[in-house]
Design an enzyme around this catalytic site. Structure first.
Site, PDB file in Angstrom:
ATOM      1  N   GLY B  52       0.811  -1.213   0.000  1.00  0.00           N
ATOM      2  CA  GLY B  52       0.000   0.000   0.000  1.00  0.00           C
ATOM      3  C   GLY B  52       0.839   1.256   0.000  1.00  0.00           C
ATOM      4  O   GLY B  52       0.664   2.141  -0.846  1.00  0.00           O
ATOM      5  N   LEU B  82      -5.270  -5.212  -4.926  1.00  0.00           N
ATOM      6  CA  LEU B  82      -5.404  -4.244  -6.026  1.00  0.00           C
ATOM      7  C   LEU B  82      -6.277  -3.041  -5.678  1.00  0.00           C
ATOM      8  O   LEU B  82      -6.230  -2.029  -6.371  1.00  0.00           O
ATOM      9  CB  LEU B  82      -5.950  -4.953  -7.279  1.00  0.00           C
ATOM     10  CG  LEU B  82      -5.078  -6.116  -7.784  1.00  0.00           C
ATOM     11  CD1 LEU B  82      -5.720  -6.754  -9.014  1.00  0.00           C
ATOM     12  CD2 LEU B  82      -3.659  -5.667  -8.112  1.00  0.00           C
ATOM     13  N   GLN B  83      -7.039  -3.116  -4.601  1.00  0.00           N
ATOM     14  CA  GLN B  83      -7.886  -2.002  -4.164  1.00  0.00           C
ATOM     15  C   GLN B  83      -7.037  -0.806  -3.721  1.00  0.00           C
ATOM     16  O   GLN B  83      -7.513   0.303  -3.643  1.00  0.00           O
ATOM     17  CB  GLN B  83      -8.812  -2.542  -3.055  1.00  0.00           C
ATOM     18  CG  GLN B  83      -9.452  -1.545  -2.105  1.00  0.00           C
ATOM     19  CD  GLN B  83      -8.715  -1.499  -0.772  1.00  0.00           C
ATOM     20  OE1 GLN B  83      -7.541  -1.866  -0.681  1.00  0.00           O
ATOM     21  NE2 GLN B  83      -9.410  -1.065   0.269  1.00  0.00           N
ATOM     22  N   ARG B  84      -5.757  -1.006  -3.424  1.00  0.00           N
ATOM     23  CA  ARG B  84      -4.928   0.113  -2.939  1.00  0.00           C
ATOM     24  C   ARG B  84      -3.485   0.050  -3.423  1.00  0.00           C
ATOM     25  O   ARG B  84      -2.791   1.053  -3.403  1.00  0.00           O
ATOM     26  CB  ARG B  84      -4.930   0.139  -1.407  1.00  0.00           C
ATOM     27  CG  ARG B  84      -4.292  -1.094  -0.796  1.00  0.00           C
ATOM     28  CD  ARG B  84      -4.735  -1.367   0.612  1.00  0.00           C
ATOM     29  NE  ARG B  84      -4.165  -2.634   1.072  1.00  0.00           N
ATOM     30  CZ  ARG B  84      -4.588  -3.828   0.688  1.00  0.00           C
ATOM     31  NH1 ARG B  84      -5.601  -3.944  -0.153  1.00  0.00           N
ATOM     32  NH2 ARG B  84      -4.010  -4.926   1.100  1.00  0.00           N
ATOM     33  N   LYS B  97       5.886  -9.595  -6.012  1.00  0.00           N
ATOM     34  CA  LYS B  97       5.628  -8.153  -5.918  1.00  0.00           C
ATOM     35  C   LYS B  97       6.827  -7.332  -6.362  1.00  0.00           C
ATOM     36  O   LYS B  97       6.669  -6.290  -6.997  1.00  0.00           O
ATOM     37  CB  LYS B  97       5.240  -7.785  -4.482  1.00  0.00           C
ATOM     38  CG  LYS B  97       3.797  -8.082  -4.162  1.00  0.00           C
ATOM     39  CD  LYS B  97       3.408  -7.481  -2.824  1.00  0.00           C
ATOM     40  CE  LYS B  97       1.908  -7.648  -2.609  1.00  0.00           C
ATOM     41  NZ  LYS B  97       1.501  -7.200  -1.260  1.00  0.00           N
ATOM     42  N   ASP B 141       4.224  -3.699   7.352  1.00  0.00           N
ATOM     43  CA  ASP B 141       2.872  -3.907   7.854  1.00  0.00           C
ATOM     44  C   ASP B 141       2.844  -4.535   9.237  1.00  0.00           C
ATOM     45  O   ASP B 141       1.823  -5.064   9.638  1.00  0.00           O
ATOM     46  CB  ASP B 141       2.086  -4.792   6.882  1.00  0.00           C
ATOM     47  CG  ASP B 141       2.860  -6.031   6.524  1.00  0.00           C
ATOM     48  OD1 ASP B 141       3.449  -6.645   7.423  1.00  0.00           O
ATOM     49  OD2 ASP B 141       2.900  -6.381   5.334  1.00  0.00           O
ATOM     50  N   ASN B 142       3.959  -4.513   9.939  1.00  0.00           N
ATOM     51  CA  ASN B 142       3.951  -5.201  11.234  1.00  0.00           C
ATOM     52  C   ASN B 142       4.990  -4.578  12.163  1.00  0.00           C
ATOM     53  O   ASN B 142       5.943  -3.938  11.719  1.00  0.00           O
ATOM     54  CB  ASN B 142       4.231  -6.693  11.039  1.00  0.00           C
ATOM     55  CG  ASN B 142       5.582  -6.933  10.409  1.00  0.00           C
ATOM     56  OD1 ASN B 142       6.604  -6.890  11.098  1.00  0.00           O
ATOM     57  ND2 ASN B 142       5.624  -7.125   9.102  1.00  0.00           N
ATOM     58  N   CYS B 199      -4.069  -4.447   9.142  1.00  0.00           N
ATOM     59  CA  CYS B 199      -4.974  -4.040   8.060  1.00  0.00           C
ATOM     60  C   CYS B 199      -5.659  -5.251   7.438  1.00  0.00           C
ATOM     61  O   CYS B 199      -6.800  -5.164   6.982  1.00  0.00           O
ATOM     62  CB  CYS B 199      -4.220  -3.270   6.983  1.00  0.00           C
ATOM     63  SG  CYS B 199      -3.776  -1.600   7.469  1.00  0.00           S
ATOM     64  N   CYS B 352     -13.193 -17.645  11.756  1.00  0.00           N
ATOM     65  CA  CYS B 352     -13.267 -16.224  11.370  1.00  0.00           C
ATOM     66  C   CYS B 352     -12.872 -16.122   9.903  1.00  0.00           C
ATOM     67  O   CYS B 352     -13.187 -17.019   9.126  1.00  0.00           O
ATOM     68  CB  CYS B 352     -12.392 -15.364  12.286  1.00  0.00           C
ATOM     69  SG  CYS B 352     -10.631 -15.698  12.159  1.00  0.00           S
TER      70      CYS B 352
END
Lengths: 82, 394
Positions: B52, B82-84, B97, B141-142, B199, B352
């Site tokens: 992101g 792909l949304q961000r 990536k 991210d962590n 996220c 979940c």
């Protein structure tokens, strides 16, 4: 005294009753501290509050609050890649 | 002169006619000019993460003409990115990536160099990867990788351009221990394991990393050019819902374990142990040996007619996306209050999205004395992949 508090990021999930993005107005006894406010708003969750601002200044839990103070509470945030 | 500026030597740098045309809008600003553009070309920037934050970062830094960009990531492009993660496209689904990002950056600007490191950023490789670069940008991210990135930058004397995001909010700063506080000055201790959702668990507004990532890219370019006031010693707190930006002054912590005069940390440590969590988001979480059930095992037990109760601990808006037939929803936040509805004599399967929240639910029930518990490994997404392809994954 009356203070306003805003919860950010993951802290919001503890107060789903609050309108999204809206501050909460709290009535506190005189000489109440930031830690007292957090207890009143979030209960026993001090571990998740990493950044405490009073009127835009970083403060610690012992900070004594005053009438009209604007408090912002942030958790640590790590997201960015996934 | 800022210390970062001394490292960058534009003396031997030349710009071709094609580059002069490309960078025209920079060159006509006296604050950049030919000298500044050569500095950008002489500079090297390492991006930790090409997701992101790494997407806008990489693309704007490449377009601006940063001479060398390093990309560290070990993931592959997934549809849910792909949304961000606008550096990747539909055509790169399934690609590494770093490869997908490198191709995009070289398409934007073939005059730059892009180095890729298709590996996790760890205590073993981090110093060697980061050492050749002028600036390190934290787009991970962590928490373990954030502390690692900080410590690498402090030990190597490099600026760490920090950005992080969650749902509607973001933070940004420049941690540069030579001139101001570091990440540990602000956050001496990581949060307790599992307390702060990621996220992948909590979601993120797709445009948010664009805002924070471009702030980070702006800071990188300013540091290289030596213009303006860098975000050193200041933390920006961005709230997209109210569109507010709060600025907080940060001070160096005189007791900081890594950047104060009495620092006790002299080398990289074990950051996963320090934070108590893995150094990357696991899509699939385990509840520990003996407590997991795989989707196929669960399907077999349901076919055999076993009486077991499936408790879905996700939120109602996730239930609307997909749910397992016969499951009952008790969101994790309500589980403590509704535990009395469950029968500890009955077999219970907790479920979940990917298995992380249900592993926490299992721990709560186990502490409360429940024993006949299983955690659906990989959550409903794994169930959809392995048992019921009629369900979407998200």
């Amino acid at each position: 005294m009356e203070v306003t508090v805003r919860l950010f990021a993951s802290l919001r999930r503890h107060r789903p009753d609050l309108a999204l993005g809206q501050p909460l107005t709290c009535q506190l006894p005189e000489r109440a501290t930031l830690a007292d406010l957090i207890q009143a708003v979030l209960g026993p969750l001090p571990d998740e509050v990493a950044i405490m601002l009073v009127n835009g200044q970083l403060q610690a839990g012992e900070q004594v609050l005053s009438e009209g103070d604007r408090v912002s509470l942030w958790p640590p945030v790590a997201g960015g890649a996934l | 002169m800022s210390l970062i500026l001394e490292r960058i030597d534009p003396q031997a740098i030349e710009l071709s006619h094609a580059e002069i045309s490309r960078y025209s809008r920079h060159l006509i600003m006296p604050e950049v000019g030919l000298a500044g553009q050569k500095r950008l070309k002489a500079a090297s920037v390492l991006l930790i993460g090409t997701g992101g934050l790494g997407s806008p970062l990489g693309m704007y830094l490449a377009a601006a003409g940063i001479g060398k960009i390093g990309l560290v990531d070990f993931d592959v492009v997934d549809a849910s990115n792909l949304q961000r993660q606008v550096i990747h496209g539909t055509a790169s689904l399934g690609q590494l990536k770093v490869d997908s990002a490198r191709a995009r950056l070289l398409d934007i600007n073939p005059d730059i160099e892009v180095a890729t490191y298709n590996e996790p950023f760890t205590s073993e490789n981090a110093l060697a990867i980061a050492r050749p670069y002028d600036i390190i940008i934290d787009g991970t991210d962590n928490f373990p990788t954030r502390y690692l990135t900080n410590d690498v930058c402090v030990l190597l004397g490099k600026p760490n351009i920090y950005g992080s995001i969650f749902r509607f909010e973001g933070q940004a700063s420049v941690f540069y221990a030579k001139e101001g506080p570091c990440y540990r000055c602000l956050f001496p201790e990581p949060p307790p394991p599992g307390l702060v959702p990621s996220c992948a668990e909590g979601g993120v507004l797709g445009v948010l990393p664009g805002t924070i990532g471009t702030i980070q890219a702006t800071e990188a370019i300013k540091l290289i050019l030596g213009i303006g006031q860098p975000l050193i010693g200041r933390l920006l707190l961005y709230d997209a819902l109210n569109l507010t930006l709060e600025e907080v002054k940060l001070r160096k912590n005189p007791r900081c374990l890594i950047c104060s005069e009495n620092a006790s940390i002299k080398e990289l440590v074990d950051y996963e142990a320090f934070c108590g969590v893995p150094g990357h988001d696991h899509e699939e979480e385990s509840a520990g040996a003996g407590w997991d059930i795989t989707p196929t095992e669960l399907a077999a037990r349901l076919v055999q007619g076993n009486h077991l109760k499936i408790i879905d601990v996700r939120e109602p808006h996730e239930w609307d996306i997909s749910h397992i037939e016969g499951a009952e929803m008790i969101p994790l936040g309500s589980l403590a209050a509704r535990m009395h509805e469950l029968d500890s004599a009955q077999d219970i399967v907790l479920q979940c999205k990917t298995g992380a929240r249900s592993a926490r639910a299992l721990e709560m029930l186990r502490t409360a004395g429940f024993r006949k518990l299983k955690n659906l490994k990989g959550g409903i997404n794994a169930w959809a992949r392995e048992v019921d392809p009629s369900l979407p994954t998200y």
